[in-house]
Write an enzyme that holds these catalytic residues in place. Sequence first.
Site, short mmCIF file in Angstrom:
data_model
loop_
_atom_site.label_atom_id
_atom_site.label_comp_id
_atom_site.label_asym_id
_atom_site.label_seq_id
_atom_site.Cartn_x
_atom_site.Cartn_y
_atom_site.Cartn_z
N HIS A 40 -44.63 23.46 93.70
CA HIS A 40 -45.20 24.59 93.98
C HIS A 40 -44.72 25.08 95.38
O HIS A 40 -43.68 24.82 95.40
CB HIS A 40 -46.13 23.12 94.62
N HIS A 123 -40.82 28.52 100.74
CA HIS A 123 -39.54 28.56 98.84
C HIS A 123 -39.97 27.35 98.46
O HIS A 123 -40.59 27.00 99.10
CB HIS A 123 -38.15 27.67 99.70
P1 ATP Z 1 -39.62 12.87 98.07
O1 ATP Z 1 -39.74 12.91 100.00
O2 ATP Z 1 -39.90 11.40 97.57
O3 ATP Z 1 -37.97 13.14 97.87
P2 ATP Z 1 -42.00 14.86 98.05
O4 ATP Z 1 -40.73 15.56 98.84
O5 ATP Z 1 -41.48 15.79 96.67
O6 ATP Z 1 -40.96 13.20 97.30
P3 ATP Z 1 -43.47 14.68 99.79
O7 ATP Z 1 -42.10 13.86 100.64
O8 ATP Z 1 -44.70 14.17 99.16
O9 ATP Z 1 -43.19 14.97 98.21
O10 ATP Z 1 -43.45 15.67 100.34
C1 ATP Z 1 -44.91 16.80 99.53
C2 ATP Z 1 -44.33 18.54 99.76
O11 ATP Z 1 -44.10 18.37 101.62
C3 ATP Z 1 -42.55 18.28 99.05
O12 ATP Z 1 -43.08 19.99 98.82
C4 ATP Z 1 -42.07 18.64 100.72
O13 ATP Z 1 -40.96 19.90 99.70
C5 ATP Z 1 -42.74 18.60 101.38
N1 ATP Z 1 -42.36 18.23 102.58
C6 ATP Z 1 -42.39 17.32 102.94
N2 ATP Z 1 -41.68 16.42 104.16
C7 ATP Z 1 -41.65 17.89 104.92
C8 ATP Z 1 -41.68 18.60 105.94
N3 ATP Z 1 -41.09 17.57 107.07
N4 ATP Z 1 -41.75 19.42 106.58
C9 ATP Z 1 -42.19 20.46 105.09
N5 ATP Z 1 -42.28 20.27 104.88
C10 ATP Z 1 -42.88 18.42 103.53
#
Ligand code: ATP
Length: 183
Positions: A40, A123
């Site tokens: 996504h 991205h």
């Molecule tokens: P994990 O944190 O276990 O690596 P994840 O990143 O896939 O798993 P989430 O942290 O819930 O799951 O993130 C959901 C989405 O939001 C992902 O696309 C992640 O890259 C994005 N995301 C997470 N934290 C941020 C942030 N602080 N700023 C921008 N995008 C974020």
Amino acid sequence: MRLFVAVTPPPEAVAELSSATEAVRAAHPRLRWTRPDQWHLTLAFLGTVGDEARAGLVDRLARAAALHPPMRLALTGAGRFGDRVLWTRVTGDVAALRGLAAAARVAATRVGIAVEERPYRPHLTLARGRDGADLRPVVDALAGFAGCTWTATQLHLVRSHLGAGPDRTSRYETLNSWPLTGS
Ligand code: ATP
Ligand code: MG
């Protein structure tokens, strides 16, 4: 619940990117690769949102989707955020995508959700590096990738279940989807 706002590539674009990255994924098994069925483009990361704020958010995102048009996008090449995040670049109508991301942030802010001020970098996350990873060779290996152009037609509100997928990956659950019907 932990929420984010996203658009998703259609199955053809996912299949194309999946096959284009297959060899490099096999060659770098120590990276935490994201799963093709979960790919996504995050437009706004909202963090933990309560039920009341979510109800208002849903109304506002529905209105934002109605005001923004479908957009032509493609996935091209690769880049990295340090040695933590490997991604493929979003090209095409990025101005429209930025506009939609800004609208999603405004929607969240209006219902009291504190959204990070970091500038939006379009991205699609392909992998995350564990400690000591060097993402440079992986970026080089994917530099020649040029995906087909596709149309993003919907906006999604997605719930993230941290670590609930296979191999400790997160599992995403789409809660709401709205067609982009602006012009
Ligand atoms: P994990 O944190 O276990 O690596 P994840 O990143 O896939 O798993 P989430 O942290 O819930 O799951 O993130 C959901 C989405 O939001 C992902 O696309 C992640 O890259 C994005 N995301 C997470 N934290 C941020 C942030 N602080 N700023 C921008 N995008 C974020
Ligand atoms: Mg994360």
